[in-house]
Design a protein around this motif. Structure first.
Motif, PDB file in Angstrom:
ATOM      1  N   PRO A  37      16.072  34.970  59.272  1.00 34.62           N
ATOM      2  CA  PRO A  37      17.093  35.253  60.279  1.00 34.62           C
ATOM      3  C   PRO A  37      16.650  36.401  61.177  1.00 34.62           C
ATOM      4  CG  PRO A  37      17.813  36.003  58.115  1.00 34.62           C
ATOM      5  CD  PRO A  37      16.506  35.283  57.924  1.00 34.62           C
ATOM      6  N   ALA A  38      17.108  36.367  62.408  1.00 37.01           N
ATOM      7  CA  ALA A  38      16.775  37.435  63.355  1.00 37.01           C
ATOM      8  C   ALA A  38      17.489  38.715  62.933  1.00 37.01           C
ATOM      9  CB  ALA A  38      17.193  37.035  64.759  1.00 37.01           C
ATOM     10  N   TYR A  39      16.840  39.824  63.164  1.00 33.98           N
ATOM     11  CA  TYR A  39      17.436  41.132  62.899  1.00 33.98           C
ATOM     12  C   TYR A  39      17.492  41.882  64.216  1.00 33.98           C
ATOM     13  CZ  TYR A  39      17.967  45.983  61.653  1.00 33.98           C
ATOM     14  OH  TYR A  39      18.420  47.269  61.591  1.00 33.98           O
ATOM     15  N   THR A  74      25.825  41.916  77.484  1.00 33.47           N
ATOM     16  CA  THR A  74      25.329  40.728  78.179  1.00 33.47           C
ATOM     17  C   THR A  74      26.323  39.584  78.029  1.00 33.47           C
ATOM     18  OG1 THR A  74      23.046  41.451  77.801  1.00 33.47           O
ATOM     19  CG2 THR A  74      23.380  39.140  78.411  1.00 33.47           C
ATOM     20  N   LEU A  75      26.888  39.435  76.849  1.00 34.45           N
ATOM     21  CA  LEU A  75      27.906  38.402  76.624  1.00 34.45           C
ATOM     22  C   LEU A  75      29.118  38.654  77.513  1.00 34.45           C
ATOM     23  CD1 LEU A  75      29.224  36.021  75.151  1.00 34.45           C
ATOM     24  CD2 LEU A  75      29.858  37.635  73.325  1.00 34.45           C
ATOM     25  N   ILE A  95      22.840  33.279  73.928  1.00 30.35           N
ATOM     26  CA  ILE A  95      22.214  34.599  74.102  1.00 30.35           C
ATOM     27  C   ILE A  95      21.436  34.977  72.851  1.00 30.35           C
ATOM     28  CG2 ILE A  95      22.700  37.080  74.313  1.00 30.35           C
ATOM     29  CD1 ILE A  95      25.066  36.232  76.188  1.00 30.35           C
ATOM     30  N   LEU A  96      22.044  34.793  71.691  1.00 30.50           N
ATOM     31  CA  LEU A  96      21.372  35.137  70.439  1.00 30.50           C
ATOM     32  C   LEU A  96      20.126  34.296  70.203  1.00 30.50           C
ATOM     33  CD1 LEU A  96      24.461  35.678  68.132  1.00 30.50           C
ATOM     34  CD2 LEU A  96      22.832  37.423  68.911  1.00 30.50           C
ATOM     35  N   LYS A  97      20.190  33.043  70.560  1.00 30.64           N
ATOM     36  CA  LYS A  97      19.026  32.163  70.390  1.00 30.64           C
ATOM     37  C   LYS A  97      17.854  32.682  71.226  1.00 30.64           C
ATOM     38  CE  LYS A  97      17.544  27.367  70.780  1.00 30.64           C
ATOM     39  NZ  LYS A  97      17.943  26.007  71.170  1.00 30.64           N
ATOM     40  N   SER A  98      18.120  33.035  72.471  1.00 32.53           N
ATOM     41  CA  SER A  98      17.057  33.582  73.325  1.00 32.53           C
ATOM     42  C   SER A  98      16.567  34.927  72.809  1.00 32.53           C
ATOM     43  CB  SER A  98      17.548  33.731  74.761  1.00 32.53           C
ATOM     44  OG  SER A  98      17.708  32.468  75.356  1.00 32.53           O
ATOM     45  N   LEU A 107      18.559  36.464  79.807  1.00 27.89           N
ATOM     46  CA  LEU A 107      19.559  36.180  78.782  1.00 27.89           C
ATOM     47  C   LEU A 107      20.817  35.577  79.406  1.00 27.89           C
ATOM     48  CD1 LEU A 107      19.132  39.358  76.585  1.00 27.89           C
ATOM     49  CD2 LEU A 107      18.617  37.013  75.890  1.00 27.89           C
ATOM     50  N   LEU A 108      21.236  36.114  80.548  1.00 23.82           N
ATOM     51  CA  LEU A 108      22.380  35.546  81.267  1.00 23.82           C
ATOM     52  C   LEU A 108      22.088  34.124  81.700  1.00 23.82           C
ATOM     53  CD1 LEU A 108      23.506  38.580  83.441  1.00 23.82           C
ATOM     54  CD2 LEU A 108      24.833  37.479  81.623  1.00 23.82           C
ATOM     55  N   ASP A 109      20.888  33.893  82.223  1.00 23.06           N
ATOM     56  CA  ASP A 109      20.516  32.533  82.626  1.00 23.06           C
ATOM     57  C   ASP A 109      20.584  31.575  81.438  1.00 23.06           C
ATOM     58  OD1 ASP A 109      20.104  33.330  85.240  1.00 23.06           O
ATOM     59  OD2 ASP A 109      17.904  33.405  85.066  1.00 23.06           O
ATOM     60  N   ALA A 110      20.094  32.024  80.290  1.00 23.28           N
ATOM     61  CA  ALA A 110      20.118  31.178  79.097  1.00 23.28           C
ATOM     62  C   ALA A 110      21.558  30.846  78.692  1.00 23.28           C
ATOM     63  CB  ALA A 110      19.385  31.864  77.942  1.00 23.28           C
TER      64      ALA A 110
END
Length: 69
Positions: free
Chosen positions: A6-8, A20-21, A45-48, A59-62
């Motif tokens: 998992p990402a940290y 950003t969200l 956003i989290l995926k990117s 991130l906004l574009d994603a």
């Protein structure tokens, strides 16, 4: 094959991603908000971010890529 770790994200990054969200949500028109959830924006956003992206505009574009219409 090893399971995916998992990402940290450190606290500073979490704060940045939260901002950003909020920016992504604020950029949606009312009609778009009816067909979108904050959870989906956050997921995008989290995926990117998990792939290493830290540029706010990217991130906004994603997050918004499928809402351009």
């Amino acid at each position: 094959m090893e399971p995916k770790k998992p990402a940290y994200f450190d606290l500073e990054t979490v704060s940045f991603l939260r901002e950003t969200l909020e920016d992504a949500w604020a950029s949606l028109r009312p009609g778009q908000r009816e067909n979108m959830s904050r959870s989906l924006l956050a997921e995008r956003i989290l995926k990117s971010a998990a792939q290493g992206e830290r540029d706010r505009e990217r991130l906004l574009d994603a997050a918004l890529m499928e809402n351009a219409a």
